[in-house]
Design an enzyme around this catalytic site. Sequence first.
Site, PDB file in Angstrom:
ATOM      1  N   ARG A  91       0.750  -1.108  -0.086  1.00  0.00           N
ATOM      2  CA  ARG A  91      -0.036   0.033   0.028  1.00  0.00           C
ATOM      3  C   ARG A  91       0.893   1.324  -0.034  1.00  0.00           C
ATOM      4  O   ARG A  91       2.002   1.138   0.514  1.00  0.00           O
ATOM      5  CB  ARG A  91      -0.882   0.067   1.231  1.00  0.00           C
ATOM      6  CG  ARG A  91      -1.955  -1.326   1.337  1.00  0.00           C
ATOM      7  CD  ARG A  91      -2.886  -0.883   2.183  1.00  0.00           C
ATOM      8  NE  ARG A  91      -3.835   0.030   2.149  1.00  0.00           N
ATOM      9  CZ  ARG A  91      -4.731   0.536   2.945  1.00  0.00           C
ATOM     10  NH1 ARG A  91      -4.780  -0.069   4.260  1.00  0.00           N
ATOM     11  NH2 ARG A  91      -5.677   1.354   2.406  1.00  0.00           N
ATOM     12  N   ASP A 240      -2.607   8.949   7.912  1.00  0.00           N
ATOM     13  CA  ASP A 240      -1.522   7.953   7.349  1.00  0.00           C
ATOM     14  C   ASP A 240      -0.252   8.487   6.950  1.00  0.00           C
ATOM     15  O   ASP A 240       0.851   7.875   6.881  1.00  0.00           O
ATOM     16  CB  ASP A 240      -2.290   7.297   5.950  1.00  0.00           C
ATOM     17  CG  ASP A 240      -3.293   6.357   6.450  1.00  0.00           C
ATOM     18  OD1 ASP A 240      -4.256   6.924   6.955  1.00  0.00           O
ATOM     19  OD2 ASP A 240      -2.972   5.131   6.309  1.00  0.00           O
ATOM     20  N   LYS A 251      -7.923   8.761   5.628  1.00  0.00           N
ATOM     21  CA  LYS A 251      -9.116   8.049   5.001  1.00  0.00           C
ATOM     22  C   LYS A 251      -9.880   9.193   4.120  1.00  0.00           C
ATOM     23  O   LYS A 251     -10.440  10.089   4.685  1.00  0.00           O
ATOM     24  CB  LYS A 251      -9.995   7.315   6.022  1.00  0.00           C
ATOM     25  CG  LYS A 251     -11.338   6.226   5.270  1.00  0.00           C
ATOM     26  CD  LYS A 251     -10.607   5.512   4.096  1.00  0.00           C
ATOM     27  CE  LYS A 251      -9.710   4.724   4.432  1.00  0.00           C
ATOM     28  NZ  LYS A 251      -9.331   3.991   3.377  1.00  0.00           N
TER      29      LYS A 251
HETATM   30  O1  MRU Z   1      -7.372   2.039   4.375  1.00  0.00           O
HETATM   31  P1  MRU Z   1      -7.155   1.891   5.989  1.00  0.00           P
HETATM   32  O2  MRU Z   1      -8.226   1.095   6.703  1.00  0.00           O
HETATM   33  O3  MRU Z   1      -5.887   1.371   6.214  1.00  0.00           O
HETATM   34  O4  MRU Z   1      -7.200   3.647   6.321  1.00  0.00           O
HETATM   35  C1  MRU Z   1      -7.079   3.817   7.773  1.00  0.00           C
HETATM   36  C2  MRU Z   1      -7.136   5.184   8.092  1.00  0.00           C
HETATM   37  O5  MRU Z   1      -7.232   5.903   7.412  1.00  0.00           O
HETATM   38  C3  MRU Z   1      -6.774   5.380   9.443  1.00  0.00           C
HETATM   39  O6  MRU Z   1      -7.438   6.712   9.956  1.00  0.00           O
HETATM   40  C4  MRU Z   1      -5.304   5.646   9.551  1.00  0.00           C
HETATM   41  O7  MRU Z   1      -4.474   4.774   9.111  1.00  0.00           O
HETATM   42  C5  MRU Z   1      -4.777   5.817  11.095  1.00  0.00           C
HETATM   43  S1  MRU Z   1      -4.923   4.559  12.076  1.00  0.00           S
HETATM   44  C6  MRU Z   1      -4.302   4.941  13.537  1.00  0.00           C
END
Ligand code: MRU
Length: 349
Positions: A91, A240, A251
């Site tokens: 990813r 992220d 997200k």
């Molecule tokens: O696609 P995902 O479910 O991995 O996305 C996760 C998020 O956007 C979270 O808010 C982010 O990774 C922070 S996790 C502490």
Amino acid sequence: MDPLKIDTVKLSPDGSALVIIDQTLLPNRVEYLSLTRTEDIFEAIRSLRVRGAPAIGVAAGFGAYLAAKYAPDEEIEERFYAACDDLAGARPTAVNLFYALNRMKKAMERLSGNVPSAVREGLRAEAQAIMDEDIAISRAIGRHGLALLRPGMGILTHCNAGTLATAKYGTALAPVYAALEAGMEGLRVYCDETRPLLQGARLSAFEMLSAGVDTTLLCDNMASSLMKEGKVDIIFVGCDRVAANGDAANKIGTSAVAILAKHYGIPFYVCAPSSTIDMSLTSGTEIPIEHRAPEEVTELWYEHRMAPEGVKVYNPAFDVTDAELITGIISEHGIAEAPYGPAFRGWGL
Ligand code: MRU
């Protein structure tokens, strides 16, 4: 079930496998997977069986260790570096994945030349340290966030940045766990459903409800209405990757929440370990944004396809919230406010 009793991601007690809770099955089924092969760990990260920026990093760290563990003695380094390269492609947006793999590679540089058993043990210890630090960091974020909470507050969160997104406690939901521990009463948590993969509905609502919190689920397009009714006092989201100027990728839909928060005068906090801050990027426009399969929008969760065949689909998994919309960024070091560059440098970044 106490959500803090869930092991999101860990090494099996005998050190032979990565163990994760399969998040694609939650909340209906609680099943753990034991993974040893790089390709299976890659698949688990890519398909969000393990997800959330810190949890992805922890999984990748153990994945790199396991590649060395199962390599013939004479191929340890070759197999280890190949696994690091493969896992880095799982990813693109969460910098924690690259942070963990870089730490593992640095550990290998230090260990290179030792007997194979010492190399393997050193790599295991480094991966475990990444996990242990993540737990301590999440707890610290929880303590800092708790200082912003008062009994009876309404908290809105987007996606899942709870214990399921980290080794434990989470980032955005860590202040809620800290509040529970401190005996603070009357908190209300509102979970955005978070289309298209429903991390808010499936994971955050599951976590908060299981923890005994007053939890309400809403579709993403209902957040404005909820804010207008005065139900939201503060917003906590995870992250992220943060650029050096404070622009923060999280997200998809997070930036819309931030824009609404500004309109309604609601404080909007981004919670993240300082390792999520990528000082090599000057602004959020440089953050790579993952685009995912169209079927996540057109078919997933539906009994029948809900969009005409042939329609084009826009499905970015993340968006960038401009720093000017962020009230503060909470890390293990404290709460930073704009201008973020100097604040991050004050944290030693
Ligand atoms: O696609 P995902 O479910 O991995 O996305 C996760 C998020 O956007 C979270 O808010 C982010 O990774 C922070 S996790 C502490």
